[in-house]
Design a protein around this motif. Sequence first.
Motif, PDB file in Angstrom:
ATOM      1  N   TRP A  45      37.607  39.189  47.007  1.00 48.24           N
ATOM      2  CA  TRP A  45      38.633  40.184  46.680  1.00 48.24           C
ATOM      3  C   TRP A  45      39.586  39.553  45.688  1.00 48.24           C
ATOM      4  O   TRP A  45      40.275  38.589  46.016  1.00 48.24           O
ATOM      5  CB  TRP A  45      39.391  40.623  47.944  1.00 48.24           C
ATOM      6  N   SER A  46      39.647  40.129  44.502  1.00 48.01           N
ATOM      7  CA  SER A  46      40.532  39.560  43.486  1.00 48.01           C
ATOM      8  C   SER A  46      41.982  39.887  43.837  1.00 48.01           C
ATOM      9  O   SER A  46      42.256  40.786  44.637  1.00 48.01           O
ATOM     10  CB  SER A  46      40.195  40.158  42.122  1.00 48.01           C
ATOM     11  N   ARG A  77      44.014  41.239  41.951  1.00 46.89           N
ATOM     12  CA  ARG A  77      44.280  42.602  41.465  1.00 46.89           C
ATOM     13  C   ARG A  77      43.976  43.639  42.520  1.00 46.89           C
ATOM     14  O   ARG A  77      44.774  44.517  42.818  1.00 46.89           O
ATOM     15  CB  ARG A  77      43.382  42.896  40.254  1.00 46.89           C
ATOM     16  N   ARG A  78      42.770  43.515  43.079  1.00 45.80           N
ATOM     17  CA  ARG A  78      42.357  44.509  44.057  1.00 45.80           C
ATOM     18  C   ARG A  78      43.259  44.460  45.282  1.00 45.80           C
ATOM     19  O   ARG A  78      43.647  45.494  45.830  1.00 45.80           O
ATOM     20  CB  ARG A  78      40.911  44.252  44.457  1.00 45.80           C
TER      21      ARG A  78
END
Lengths: 557, 324
Positions: free
Chosen positions: B287-288, B290-291
Motif C-alpha cells: 500500500w503506497s 498515496r493510497r
Amino acid sequence: MATETPARIEPDYPKDRTKLGGGRGGGRKGSIGALGWVRWTWRQLTSMRTALALLLLLAVAAIPGSIFPQRGVDPSRVRTYLEEHPDAGPWLDKIGMFDVYASPWFASIYLLLMISLVGCILPRMRQHVQAMRAQPPRVPSRLTRMPTRAETVLDAPAQDVVAAARAELAGRRYRVRPEEDGALVVSAEKGYLKETGNLLFHLAILGVIVSVAAGHLFGWRGEIILKEGETFTTGAASFDTLSLGPLVDPDRIPVYSLRLDDLDVQFEHEAQGAQFGQPRVFAGDATVQRGDDAPETRAFAVNKPLHVAGTSVFLLGNGYAPVVTVRDTDGEILFSDAVTFLPQDNNYASEGVIKVPAASPGLGFVGGFLPTLEFVEGLGPTSSFPGLVAPALVLTAFEGDLFPEGRAQSVFSIETDSMTQLQQEDGEPLRLLLEPGDVIELPGDRGTIEMETVIRWGGLLVRHDPGRTPALVFGGLALLGLVLMLGVKRRRLFVRVTPAGPAGTGEHPGDGARHTGLTVAGLPKGTDPGLDDLVDQVLARIVSASGGRVVTDKDDT
Amino acid sequence: MTDPTLAAASDYLIWGAIIVLALALLAFSLHLALTGSGRQSRAERKVLVGAGAGTSATGEPAAPEVPEPAEEAPAPSRRWGVIGLQLTWLATFAVVAGTVLRALSVSRAPLGNMYEFALMASAFALVIYSIWSLRRDRLWLGAFVVLPVLIILGAARLWWYTEASQLMPALDNIWLVIHVTVATLSVGLFTIGAALATAYLIKDRAEARGDVRGWLAALPAGQALERMTYGIHIFAFPLWTFTLMSGAIWAEQAWGRYWGWDPKETWTFVIWVVYAAYLHARATTGWSARRSTWVAIAGFACIVLNYTVVNLLITGLHSYSGVA
C-alpha cells in the motif's frame, strides 16, 4: 532514499504473510495439496492486506444500518418503511437491510476480522516475548547505510568515548547490548512498549467483542410504563415487553417492587425557534423495596439511572395519563382510572383509548389528549406546547363488543369493526371535548364521562447487562494500548568509535589519540521524525561526557 | 438563565471571525502564490548560473555571478503569509471569545447543539494551528486550515444557527462535557490532518510528474507532508477512540445501553474503522503512502457526512442539532 538501505527496523514477524514459505507449494511440484491450501488460506486470511480489506469492508457494511430503520433499534419504523415501500421493502428485507448488525454477512465480516486478528497477534506475541528477552542486535558493519547518522572526530581516548556512549544510552533507559571488553561499538534499543501496546490494544479489542457477546447472551431488558403512584414488581411476567438473552434463566430475574412516586417534567418556554418546547427537566422519585428490606425512596432521572439488585432502571419515556371516570345514569361508577396516552409528536399530542367493558353494551372512547389545546384552522384541535397549559381530551365514542371473540388486544387501541360510533343529535359522529373537572353527559342516556385531573406516566427500562463492566475495562485497556502503540517510539541506536591508528589504517590517520572517530546512527520503526534530533543530541552528549574536544576539519588541514 | 446580551456579543464575534478568516485566506493564498513563483524563478536561475559558471549546484547563487539586477531576484517575501497568520490569530481569538461568551450566556458548556459543536471544533482547529505556527514555520499550511474552518463557521452561522438556550435533560450530564469536548478536539485535529493530507496528495502528484511549479513550490516536500499527516492522525485517533468510548459510557447512563447502533453511533464507529484502516494501510506492504492517505481523506469525508447528513436528515437518538 532511493537506495536499498534498511530505512526502518524490520519487524521480527513476517510482514507479508502471503509470501511466506515459497507461495502455495505445499506438496510436490505442481500440486498444492490439501494442507497446502489450508496453509495458503490461513496466510491469506491473517495477512495485513486482508485485515485491511476486512476493516474497510466492515466500515462500508455498517453504513446501511444507519440509512434503513433497524428492527433491533426501532421495529415500528421498519413496519412503516415496509408499508411505504411495498416494492423495494421485502427485497431489502431479504438481504438483511433491516437487521444489518445481526445479518450473516455482517457477522461473517467481523468474525473473519477476529480470526485474522488472532492469527496475526498470536505469532507476534511469541515474537515479542522473544524480543523482550533478547539483546539488541550487533552493530552493523557499515553504519553509512543507516537512515539517520551523525559523526564527528574528537580528541579523547577511544575507550573513554565508548564508556561515555554506554553511560549516555543507559541513562536514557536504552537496553544496551553487553559487549566484550575493548569493543568499540555500542548497540542499544528502546521502545519495546510500542509492540506491547500494540498487542494489548488488539487483545483488548477482542476482549470488548467477547464482553459485548456475553452481555447479549446473559443480559436481559424489560420495559414498563408506570403511572404516578403505581407500583410494579419485577419478574418475567410483569413487564410490558421483555427481551431475554438466549442463555438467561427467566426465573433468576431479581425480584423487587418499584413505586413511581412522582415525576417532574418541564419544557423550554423562554427561548423561541426550534428550542421552544424542548424538554428541560425530566426527573422522578421512586420507592424501591427488595425482599424484607425497608422501602427506600430514591431520586432518579434521565442520565441518572437507579441501580437495584444488579439491574439498572432507566427513565426513558414520559407522557400523560388523564384520570377519567365514567358513570351510568344512576351515578354508579363504571370506570375510573388514569389512562395512559402515548405522545405522537414533540408537543405531546397523545393518542389513547378508554375501554369501559362494565357498560352494557361495552363503551369505548378513542381520541387524543392535548396538553396545550389550540384550534388550528383546517387541522382542528392540536397541541401547541408539551407542558400542561390548557389540557384537554378530545374523544369520540363507540358502542358494542369491546373484546370480539375474547381475543387479547393492545390497551392502546380498539377494534371498532364490530362496534358502532355514537352520534350526536344532529347525526354527526359524537365528539367530546373535556377539560379537567368537566363532566359531559353522553347522548342517549348512556351516563356521563368526567376528566378529573391529569397525572404523568414514566416509561421505565430495566436492564441487566453482565458484559457492561468487562467491556469498559477492556475498552480502557484498548485505549492504553493505543496510546503506547502510537506514542512510544521503537528505536535502535548504534555507536561506533574508530580509534586513531597509525597513518593509513584508521579513518583519520594522523597524530595519535587526538583523532578518535565517533559515529552515532539510528534505526527507527515506522515514521519517526524526531530521530534525527535524538542522534545529534546523543552525539553531542557523548562528546561532552567523554571530555573530548571536537576536532574540526580545519585541524586536519 | 439565558443572557441575550452575551449571546448577541458572541454572534458579533463569530461574524467578525468569519470576515477576518476570509481576509486571512486571501493573504495566505497570496503568500503561497508569491512564495511559489519566487522559489521557482530562483530555482530556474540557479540552473542557468550553474550551467554558465560551472559551479557546484548545491551552493546558493553568489551575488556577483547573478547577471540580472538584484530586484529581480528577491527572496520570496513572507509579508503576506505573516499578515495571514496574524489575521488567523485574531480570528482564533474571536472564535474562542465567541464560544466562551456563548457558554457564559447560557451558563453551561457550549456543546448543546450543532451550532455550538461547530464553534468548538473550529476553535480547536484554529488554536491548534495557531500554537503550531508559533513553534514552527507553518505559513504554507495557513490556507489549507483556514479554508475548511471558514466553511464550517460559515455553514454553522448561516444554516445551523440555534438560539442560545438550556439543555434538554438527555444532554445534562458531565459526560456531555467530556465526550463532546474530546469529539470537537479530535474533529479539529482531523480537519488539520485532512488539510495536510490534501496538501500532500497535490504536492506528491506534482512531484511524481516532475512538475512542481507555481504555488506548489511553496509547500514542503511530499514526504515531509506525509509524515506530518501521519503525525496529526496518531494524535487524533486515540482521541476519537476516547470519544467513542466516553459516548458509550454516557449512552449507558442516558439510554440504558452502551451500544445500540444509533445512526450517530454507527457513523462514529465507521469513522473509527476508516481511520484505523488508514493507520494499518500505512504499515501494510503493497500500500503506497498515496493510497493510504486517500483512506485518511475518506475518514474525513465520513466525519463531514456524520456531521451534516446524519445530524440533519437521519432520525436517531442523537437528534440534538437544534436546527428546525
